[in-house]
Design a protein around this motif. Structure first.
Motif: not given
Length: 574
Positions: A271-284
């Motif tokens: 039921d929780f719609p989320g906050l529109g966050w974006t998750v990035l996982v980066r590596q050189d």
């Protein structure tokens, strides 16, 4: 000018052919292996981003659900309850999940009535978004600086300002009138735990960093130089995530360095719609593909080694081929001179050795094929078993939903009853999963269903009987039946009274489990006017599905239930 011998021609030809073939194969193998390794590395980064986004969504859903449940608390909803009582309820809620900086109850007039710490009470927050939005329904606000909380204790200049997420839910009376709003302010350090779990999830991946972006691209969590900065909207990973896609991109960041970035947008949970966050996982990128570079270097190096060895073997093989030819030439010359000739024998032994080697290789290949077929058969059996279990579970859920809807007085009644029964099924599934679906201990199932109603008191529930292991086919229906008995006891029976107790004892005789449920210390019991869904579910689960027997005794001193179920699985220590 003398002509070169045959050995030189053969050695040069075989050596050059072996060298070229080996180098070509090494280059092809290097390209194919590198592509596969790169794809695996990219997939791992995308998976880590997806896992982190899922954990954030589920974590916020659980905190959102905390406020919804707290808003239904009887003490919170009681206008006549004292502030001290309400403060105790809020403090217990905060102790349950310490990552809340503070939990408060705001009255309908916008003033804070009580908080978990006693601070800020009496302050007006009627203008705050969590109050204005929380009056209409459950609300989760984005991360922001905790301005009010910052006034409670002095902060050194070197300290970062405390940041929180506001989570709120309306408190309504039985008549639907708004009584206030409960609000929990989740300390942003909560997200650090999710980032720490990323470190564990990424395993052997080096120099991996995670970033969480707000809807506008502001970095909420990430490396210190990027915190509270806004990433360019045209960064490929950011743009793709905003379009709802997930995956991996090799891109150049504003610092001029090239990174391999996994991206995923947080999409909410249930039921929780989320906050529109974006998750990035980066590596050189150089670090990410270091193993690919090493692999290419090693393949090429070994290719050169193998090519050199091939040239040597070509020289040696040319000698083996030239020697019989010289012998034949000597024999032909002798024959031309009329001398006696000894014709060289054919190389039969080498042919037999090759034949033997082929037979060994063929035997090994046949053995591998048989192992592969056995593995395919095992996989097919597992798939059939999984399909069977999923169909049975779906059929049970469908029946449970239909029967619950028939007996529910309202949508809320249906939702509560249906979720409780699904949770009971989930509890039994958890016990079975912990044992790899090979069986479940009876005591473990009883404890999982009854402990939530014990209120932390060991004297409320008594379990007595020998260790018994149940098959999944027996454990699931029996777990549902125990849940119905426990729910009935909590609503109307012994567990609804402070001094009430439930005793469960069991024994196994001639392959049949005999279980007795007894309630005492509760309100007087009277036989029901009509048979409820709980009773029907118990009889359907145990009598129809398991060919068992159920007897209910509505004695005035407390309900007693006798259950006899044949065991289809082995009996062992649980």
């Amino acid at each position: 000018m003398p002509q070169p011998p045959l050995r030189v021609f053969l050695a040069l030809g075989l050596g050059a052919a072996g060298l070229v073939a080996t180098l070509v194969l090494a280059l092809v193998a290097s390209r194919v292996a590198s592509q596969r390794l790169e794809a695996r590395i990219e997939s791992e980064l995308a998976d880590v981003a997806g896992i982190l986004a899922g954990r954030l969504d589920r974590g916020l859903f659980e905190r959102w659900r905390d406020m919804v449940i707290l808003a239904e608390n009887d003490t919170i909803r009681d206008p006549a309850a004292s502030v001290a009582r309400k403060r105790r309820v809020l403090r217990r809620a905060q102790e349950t999940y310490p990552d809340y900086a503070i939990i408060g109850l705001v009255g309908a007039d916008g003033r804070i009535e009580a908080t978990s710490t006693g601070a800020l009470e009496g302050i007006s927050v009627g203008h705050r978004e969590y109050f204005t939005q929380g009056r209409d329904g459950p609300f989760v606000g984005d991360v922001h600086d905790a301005l009010l909380l910052a006034t409670l204790k002095p902060r050194r200049e070197a300290d970062e300002p405390q940041r929180v997420l506001d989570i709120a839910a309306p408190v309504r009376g039985d008549d639907g009138r708004l009584l206030g709003v409960v609000s929990g302010h989740l300390d942003w350090t909560w997200a650090r735990a999710a980032e720490a779990s990323l470190r564990e999830t990424s395993g052997a991946m080096r120099d991996v960093s995670a970033l969480m972006l707000a809807r506008d691209g502001t970095v909420l969590l990430g490396p210190a130089p990027l915190n509270r900065k806004t990433l360019p909207a045209d960064l490929p990973s950011v743009a793709a995530a905003r379009e709802g896609r997930s995956g991996t991109a090799a891109e150049t960041w504003p610092d001029g360095r090239r990174y391999l970035t996994g991206y995923r947008q947080a999409r909410g949970y249930r039921d929780f719609p989320g906050l529109g966050w974006t998750v990035l996982v980066r590596q050189d990128a150089d670090t990410a593909f270091a193993s690919v570079t090493d692999l290419r270097r090693q393949i090429l190096l070994w290719g050169l080694v193998v090519a050199t060895v091939a040239a040597g073997i070509g020289w040696f093989a040319a000698g083996l081929l030239a020697r019989p030819l010289r012998r034949l030439a000597v024999a032909a010359a002798a024959l031309g001179r009329g001398e006696p000739v000894a014709v060289p024998a054919s190389a039969v032994r080498e042919a037999q050795a090759i034949s033997h080697a082929l037979r060994v290789a063929s035997s090994a290949l046949q053995s591998q094929e048989e192992e592969r077929r056995a593995a395919d058969a095992r996989q097919e059996l597992l798939i059939h078993e999984l399909n069977h279990r999923v169909k049975n579970t779906l059929a049970t859920v469908q029946s449970m939903a239909r029967q619950t809807a028939r007996s529910a007085a309202s949508l809320d009644d249906f939702t509560g009853s249906f979720e409780a029964r699904l949770l009971a099924m989930s509890q039994t599934h958890n016990v079975l999963t912990a044992n790899h679906w090979e069986g479940a201990g009876l005591r473990g199932i009883l404890s999982a269903e009854l402990e939530p109603y014990a209120g932390g008191r060991a004297d409320r529930i008594r379990l007595e009987g020998p260790p018994v292991s149940l098959t999944p086919a027996v454990a699931l229906p029996l777990g549902m039946a125990i849940h119905e008995l426990a729910t009935n006891a909590a609503k109307y029976g012994a567990l609804s009274a402070e001094a009430g107790q439930v005793a469960v004892d069991w024994a196994v005789r001639t392959g049949t489990l005999s279980l007795r449920w007894r309630e005492s210390g509760g309100p007087p019991v009277a036989p029901p006017v009509r048979t409820g869904f709980g009773t029907r579910l118990i009889r359907a689960s145990l009598e129809r599905e398991l060919a068992g027997e159920v007897r209910l005794d509505y004695a005035e001193g407390g309900l007693a239930c006798l259950i006899a179920v044949p065991l289809a699985a082995r009996i062992a220590a649980a």
